[in-house]
Design a protein around this motif. Structure first.
Motif, short mmCIF file in Angstrom:
data_model
loop_
_atom_site.label_atom_id
_atom_site.label_comp_id
_atom_site.label_asym_id
_atom_site.label_seq_id
_atom_site.Cartn_x
_atom_site.Cartn_y
_atom_site.Cartn_z
N MET A 23 0.54 -1.31 -0.17
CA MET A 23 -0.33 -0.10 -0.08
C MET A 23 0.83 1.45 -0.03
O MET A 23 1.87 1.16 0.31
CB MET A 23 -1.16 -0.37 1.23
CG MET A 23 -2.22 -1.05 1.47
SD MET A 23 -3.37 -0.59 0.82
CE MET A 23 -3.31 -1.70 0.39
N LEU A 24 0.11 2.33 -0.59
CA LEU A 24 0.95 4.02 0.04
C LEU A 24 -0.54 4.76 0.74
O LEU A 24 -0.70 4.47 -0.09
CB LEU A 24 1.13 4.55 -1.37
CG LEU A 24 1.89 5.52 -1.39
CD1 LEU A 24 2.82 5.99 -0.41
CD2 LEU A 24 2.47 6.48 -3.01
N LEU A 25 -0.13 4.98 1.61
CA LEU A 25 -0.74 5.76 2.39
C LEU A 25 -0.73 6.82 2.44
O LEU A 25 0.61 7.26 2.55
CB LEU A 25 -0.64 5.46 3.62
CG LEU A 25 -0.86 3.89 4.06
CD1 LEU A 25 -0.71 3.67 5.39
CD2 LEU A 25 -2.28 3.17 3.66
N CYS A 26 -1.00 7.55 2.43
CA CYS A 26 -1.09 9.10 1.95
C CYS A 26 -1.58 10.36 2.49
O CYS A 26 -2.66 9.95 2.66
CB CYS A 26 -0.97 9.64 -0.02
SG CYS A 26 -0.28 8.92 -0.78
N PHE A 27 -0.92 10.68 3.35
CA PHE A 27 -1.96 12.02 4.37
C PHE A 27 -0.98 13.55 3.57
O PHE A 27 0.51 13.88 3.67
CB PHE A 27 -1.24 11.86 6.11
CG PHE A 27 -1.10 10.51 6.47
CD1 PHE A 27 -2.60 10.47 6.82
CD2 PHE A 27 -0.62 9.34 6.20
CE1 PHE A 27 -2.59 9.36 7.60
CE2 PHE A 27 -1.18 8.15 6.69
CZ PHE A 27 -2.19 7.81 7.11
N ALA A 28 -1.74 14.65 4.07
CA ALA A 28 -1.70 15.43 3.81
C ALA A 28 -0.49 16.58 4.81
O ALA A 28 0.43 16.89 4.84
CB ALA A 28 -2.54 16.87 3.47
N HIS A 29 -1.00 16.00 6.14
CA HIS A 29 -0.58 16.70 7.60
C HIS A 29 -0.09 15.32 8.28
O HIS A 29 -0.46 14.29 8.43
CB HIS A 29 -0.96 17.41 7.67
CG HIS A 29 -1.40 18.54 7.41
ND1 HIS A 29 -0.09 19.50 7.27
CD2 HIS A 29 -2.57 18.92 7.05
CE1 HIS A 29 -1.25 20.53 6.86
NE2 HIS A 29 -2.78 19.96 6.14
N LYS A 30 1.26 16.07 8.72
CA LYS A 30 2.10 14.65 9.68
C LYS A 30 1.38 14.12 10.93
O LYS A 30 0.69 13.56 12.11
CB LYS A 30 4.10 15.34 10.76
CG LYS A 30 4.02 13.69 11.06
CD LYS A 30 5.75 14.43 11.26
CE LYS A 30 6.67 12.95 11.79
NZ LYS A 30 7.99 12.93 11.72
N GLY A 31 0.26 15.35 11.24
CA GLY A 31 -0.51 15.06 12.68
C GLY A 31 -1.55 14.52 12.27
O GLY A 31 -2.05 13.33 12.80
N GLU A 32 -2.48 14.61 10.85
CA GLU A 32 -3.14 13.27 11.05
C GLU A 32 -2.60 11.91 10.13
O GLU A 32 -3.31 10.70 10.78
CB GLU A 32 -3.55 13.20 9.32
CG GLU A 32 -4.05 14.55 8.92
CD GLU A 32 -4.68 15.35 7.59
OE1 GLU A 32 -5.84 16.07 7.11
OE2 GLU A 32 -3.82 14.92 6.62
N ALA A 33 -1.19 11.57 9.92
CA ALA A 33 -0.38 10.82 9.89
C ALA A 33 -0.56 10.28 11.59
O ALA A 33 0.28 8.41 11.37
CB ALA A 33 0.29 10.44 8.94
N ARG A 34 -0.56 10.59 12.42
CA ARG A 34 0.08 10.28 14.07
C ARG A 34 -0.22 9.23 13.91
O ARG A 34 1.19 8.47 14.82
CB ARG A 34 0.00 11.85 14.58
CG ARG A 34 0.74 12.19 15.99
CD ARG A 34 0.76 12.91 16.98
NE ARG A 34 0.72 14.00 16.28
CZ ARG A 34 -0.51 14.85 16.92
NH1 ARG A 34 -1.16 14.55 17.99
NH2 ARG A 34 -0.66 15.89 16.08
N SER A 35 -1.48 8.50 14.49
CA SER A 35 -1.73 7.11 14.61
C SER A 35 -0.96 5.85 13.85
O SER A 35 -0.67 4.72 14.67
CB SER A 35 -3.61 7.08 15.48
OG SER A 35 -3.54 8.57 15.28
N PHE A 36 -0.55 6.30 12.88
CA PHE A 36 -0.33 5.72 11.72
C PHE A 36 1.60 5.23 12.06
O PHE A 36 1.58 4.17 12.24
CB PHE A 36 -1.19 5.54 10.60
CG PHE A 36 -2.35 5.13 10.25
CD1 PHE A 36 -3.44 6.46 10.07
CD2 PHE A 36 -2.35 4.45 9.25
CE1 PHE A 36 -4.45 6.54 10.15
CE2 PHE A 36 -4.00 4.43 8.80
CZ PHE A 36 -5.12 5.43 9.51
N LEU A 37 1.78 5.98 12.35
CA LEU A 37 3.23 5.88 12.83
C LEU A 37 3.46 5.44 14.11
O LEU A 37 4.32 4.59 13.85
CB LEU A 37 3.64 7.39 12.56
CG LEU A 37 3.90 7.90 11.03
CD1 LEU A 37 4.37 9.46 11.42
CD2 LEU A 37 4.68 6.81 10.04
#
Ligand code: SF4
Lengths: 354, 361
Positions: free
Chosen positions: B8-22
Motif C-alpha cells: 500500500m501507499l498511504l498518503c496524508f497531507a499532514h504529519k498530524g493526521e498520520a501520527r496514529s499510523f506512525l
C-alpha cells in the motif's frame, strides 16, 4: 426516483412550469444557480452515479431549440426536426448513447416550452408546401419517463391541434401513459415505443418496464384512439432471431390493431467508439460484450454488414408475413448502399439510439 | 497490533493526521529525495503536504521511484463539509473526487475503487475560509479537501487503484479556523486508523490475473504484447458467451492440435487467435466459410480472390496473372461455374439465400 439536489436557474425560478415541478419535489434541497452550464457538465460526473446521486436541473434552453434531424431521418422525403426540452434519462439501457454524451447523467428539464413552440412554428413556415413536418421529442431523453414530473405535454397539445401539418413523434419505453390518455389522441401525434424480445429487455434495458407492460400501455393508448409507432431498435443478434421477432410482432399485433400502427422501424445495435468505451467501463459483464461486433469502416462498433442486413431483412420479412403492410416497415441503414436499401427507407445510425 | 496490508501507499497531507499510523505500525523513514516518506514492511507512507501542487510533486516522485511495488494508494485525512450531506465527526469513504483549479472546476474526475462509497469530494485550489467559497464548491460535492484530486489523477496515470477515507472535521467556510486549532490538540488519525483497519479487515487481495503474465499459453507458443491483449479480451468475451473456463475455451479452439504444428511459436499463437475469433464470431466465420466454398472454382484455377475489408461492400476482386491462353480458358471456365448474384445476396444479408445454404448443407 430520488433526486439528491435540484438546481434551478434564477431566470426561471418563478415561472409557473418551474413552480409546478418543484411542488412535486418538496423534500429535495433546491439550489439556485445562474446558468445550468455553470454546474452541469463542468466536471465529468461518472454515468453510474445516476443510480445513487442523481441531480435535477431546471432552466431555459438557449441557442437552437429545434434542430434539423440528420439526412434521411425517418420516413423518406419528409422534413424531420427534433426539439430539445430535456437531457438524460432515468433508465439505464446498457447500449444507450447518452452514457457517452453529456459528461453527466443528471437530468435537465428546460421549461421555455413557448419559445420551443415559436421555433417550431417558424420551421413550419419554412415548408409551406409540405403536408407533414415531423418534430421528434426525446432525442436526448425518454419522451414519457419523466412526464409526471415535467408535465410538458399539456403545453404542446394545443400547438399540434392548431398546426395539423406539424407531426409529433414521442418515443418511449415508459408505460406512464395516463397523462396522454387525459389529453386524448390527436391525428398528428404518434406515440412510439421501443420494443425488443423479452430476454433482451430483461438483459439490457435496466430499470425499464418489461415488454408485457409496454404492450399493455400501447394497447390502452390504441383503445383510446392514439396512433402508435414501434422501434425494433436496437436489435441484438440471436440464433432464433426470426422466431423471436415473429413472436414479438405477434404480441404487438394482438395488443394494437395493425391499422393503428403508423410504422415499425428496425435498427441494429451499434456504438460510436466513445460510447462503446463508456459502455464497457459501465457494464463490463454485459451480455452485449459477447456479440460479434467490431470496429467497422467508420470506426463505429457494429456487426459485419452482411450480418446486420440479414438481421434487418429477417425481421422485416417476419413483420410482413404477419400482415404488417410493407410501406410501414422501414429499416434503419447506416449506409446508402443501393443494394442494401432495396426500396426501403434509409435512416442514419446516429439518429436512433433506442 | 494488526497487520498492515501489503504493497500500500498511504498518503496524508499532514504529519498530524498520520501520527496514529506512525505510532501503530513500525514505519521507518526512507532515505529518498522527497521528505516525509516512511516504510513498514512492503508498504509505504507519504506525507504529501497541503494542496494540489505539493501533492502532485511529492506523490509523482514517489510513484516514479516505487510504483512497481505499490498495489493501491490509500489517502487518509480530514475534509470539510460543504453542506448538510456530511456531518462533522463522520469518517466517509470517497466515491469520486473532483477538482477546482485557478479558473474554476477541473473537468476530469477520478473514481475510487470503493464500489460502496456514496460520497464525493472536491479538492479546492485554496483553503475554504468563507461561506461564499463553500457555496461555490457545494454544487459539485458535499466534501472539500486539498489533495485528493491530485492523488486520483496520479493513480490513473500510474494505473493504480485508490481509496480515500476522510474524517469530516468541520463545516468548510463556517468554522474552519476553530477546527484547525482543535485538530492541533486532538489526533484526527485515531478515527482514521480505526476506519482504515475496518476497511481492510474484510478485503481479500486481488486475485491472480486471468493468464500468467509470461508465456500465457505455455510451451510451443509465443505471445507478443498485442497478441496477449487480444487473447485476454477474447477469452473474456467467450467466457461471457458460454460461461466456460479459459482452459475449456482454449481446448475448443484447438490449442492441442495447434501446439503440434510445425510452425513458429508466434504463428501458432496467431492460429489460435484466429480460431478463438471464429468461436466468438460464428455468423461471420460461417459466412466466410460459405464464401470460400463459392469462390472455390476460382481458387482452384489459381486465381486470388479478395473481398472488401470487413465485408462492408458487396464486390469481390479477382487477381490473375495470365501467361498463356490455357490460363485464360481456365479463368473463363471457373467464372462460369460461380454466380456473383449469390455471393452478393449473401453479402447483402438476403435471408432467403441463407436459408437456401442452410438447407443444402
Ligand atoms: S436508451 Fe432511451 S430509455 Fe434507455 S436509458 Fe437511453 S434514453 Fe433512456
Amino acid at each position: 426516483m430520488k433526486f439528491e439536489q435540484v438546481f434551478v436557474e434564477t431566470q426561471v425560478r418563478d415561472l409557473p412550469q418551474t413552480v409546478k415541478i418543484l411542488k412535486k419535489l418538496p423534500e429535495v434541497p433546491v439550489r439556485e444557480i445562474r446558468k445550468i452550464e455553470d454546474v452541469f457538465g463542468r466536471v465529468r460526473k461518472p454515468y453510474l452515479h445516476k443510480r445513487t446521486a442523481l441531480n435535477l436541473y431546471i432552466g431555459r434552453k438557449e441557442g437552437h431549440l429545434v434542430k434539423e434531424a440528420p439526412d434521411a431521418y425517418g420516413l423518406l422525403g419528409e422534413p424531420h426536426f427534433y426539439f430539445i426540452h430535456s437531457y438524460n434519462c432515468i433508465y439505464e439501457c446498457e447500449y444507450c448513447y447518452l452514457q457517452g454524451y453529456f459528461k453527466s447523467p443528471d437530468l435537465v428539464l428546460f421549461v421555455n416550452h413557448e419559445e420551443i413552440q415559436a421555433e417550431m412554428a417558424a420551421v413550419l413556415r419554412r415548408f409551406p408546401e409540405r403536408e407533414r413536418v415531423w418534430f421528434h421529442a426525446g432525442e436526448f431523453s425518454d419522451s414519457l419517463a419523466l412526464t409526471s414530473l415535467s408535465q410538458e405535454w399539456p403545453l404542446y397539445w394545443p400547438f399540434f391541434e392548431e398546426h395539423p401539418r406539424a407531426w409529433l413523434e414521442l418515443r418511449t419505453k415508459a408505460v406512464n401513459v395516463r397523462p396522454l390518455l387525459q389529453l386524448g389522441p390527436l391525428p398528428n401525434v404518434v406515440v412510439t415505443f421501443s420494443l425488443s424480445p423479452e430476454e433482451s429487455t430483461l438483459a439490457l434495458d435496466r430499470g425499464t418496464p418489461g415488454l408485457g407492460n409496454r404492450l399493455a400501455a400501447m394497447s390502452r393508448l390504441a383503445k383510446a384512439g392514439f396512433t402508435l409507432g414501434v422501434h425494433y431498435d436496437p436489435v441484438v443478434y440471436r440464433d432464433d432471431l426470426e422466431s423471436a421477432y415473429r413472436e414479438l410482432t405477434g404480441a404487438l399485433l394482438a395488443a394494437v390493431p395493425e391499422q393503428q400502427i403508423a410504422y415499425i422501424s428496425v435498427g441494429v445495435v451499434r456504438f460510436t467508439h466513445e460510447v462503446f468505451l463508456e459502455f464497457k467501463r459501465n457494464y463490463p459483464e454485459s451480455t452485449l460484450l459477447k456479440e460479434e461486433m467490431s470496429a467497422s469502416f467508420d470506426n463505429k462498433i457494429r456487426y459485419p454488414r452482411p450480418q446486420r442486413l440479414f438481421m434487418l431483412k429477417t425481421i422485416r420479412d417476419a413483420c410482413l408475413e404477419l400482415g404488417v403492410s410493407p410501406e410501414k416497415v422501414y429499416l434503419c441503414m447506416e449506409e446508402d448502399h443501393p443494394a442494401a436499401q432495396g426500396g426501403e427507407v434509409a435512416r442514419t445510425a446516429e439518429a436512433t439510439h433506442r | 497490533m494488526s497487520k498492515l496490508p501489503s504493497n500500500m501507499l498511504l498518503c496524508f497531507a499532514h504529519k498530524g493526521e498520520a501520527r496514529s499510523f506512525l505510532k501503530h505500525y513500525p514505519f521507518q523513514p526512507v532515505a529518498f529525495p522527497v521528505e516525509g516518506l516512511y516504510r513498514c514492511e512492503a508498504s509505504l507512507l507519504l506525507i504529501t503536504g497541503e494542496g494540489l501542487q505539493r501533492t502532485s510533486e511529492k506523490l509523482g516522485a514517489v510513484l516514479g521511484g516505487f510504483y512497481r511495488e505499490i498495489r493501491e494508494i490509500v489517502n487518509l485525512g480530514i475534509a470539510g463539509a460543504l453542506d448538510e450531506r456530511a456531518k462533522p465527526g463522520e469518517v466517509l469513504s470517497i466515491r469520486t473526487c473532483y477538482g477546482e483549479g485557478q479558473n474554476g472546476p477541473l473537468f476530469h474526475s477520478f473514481t475510487s475503487r470503493d464500489g460502496h462509497a456514496t460520497v464525493d469530494c472536491i479538492s479546492s485550489v485554496e483553503r475554504v475560509e468563507d461561506p461564499e467559497a463553500a457555496q461555490r464548491l457545494a454544487p459539485f460535492a458535499p466534501l472539500v479537501d486539498r489533495e485528493l484530486w491530485s492523488i486520483g489523477s496520479l493513480a490513473k496515470r500510474f494505473a493504480l487503484p485508490f481509496r480515500s477515507l476522510k474524517l469530516v472535521a468541520d463545516r468548510a467556510g463556517v468554522d474552519t479556523r476553530e477546527v484547525c486549532a482543535t485538530l492541533r490538540l486532538e489526533d484526527p488519525g485515531i478515527p482514521l486508523l480505526q476506519a482504515f483497519r475496518e476497511t481492510f479487515a474484510g478485503i481479500v487481495e486481488d486475485p491472480a490475473p486471468v493468464l500468467a503474465a509470461e508465456n500465457p499459453l505455455g510451451p510451443g507458443f509465443y505471445c507478443t504484447a498485442s497478441q496477449q491483449r487480444r487473447l485476454e479480451s477474447m477469452l473474456k468475451a467467450l467466457a461471457l458467451k458460454g460461461g466456460e473456463e479459459n482452459l475449456a475455451i482454449l481446448k475448443k479452439a484447438g490449442i492441442g492440435e495447434i501446439r503440434q504444428r510445425p510452425i513458429a511459436p508466434k504463428a501458432r499463437t496467431q492460429a489460435l487467435l484466429e480460431n478463438l475469433h471464429a468461436l466468438l464470431n460464428p455468423f461471420e466465420s460461417r459466412l466466410r466459410g460459405i464464401l470460400e466454398e463459392m469462390v472455390q472454382p476460382l481458387a482452384e484455377a489459381g486465381f486470388e480472390v479478395r473481398f472488401s475489408p470487413h465485408l462492408e461492400q458487396d464486390w469481390l476482386e479477382i487477381k490473375a496473372l495470365l501467361h498463356n491462353s490455357g490460363q485464360t480458358r481456365k479463368l473463363g471456365e471457373a467464372l462460369q461455374r460461380f454466380t456473383l448474384e449469390e455471393i452478393q445476396a449473401l453479402l447483402n444479408g438476403d435471408p432467403q439465400i441463407y436459408k437456401k445454404v442452410d438447407s443444402s448443407q
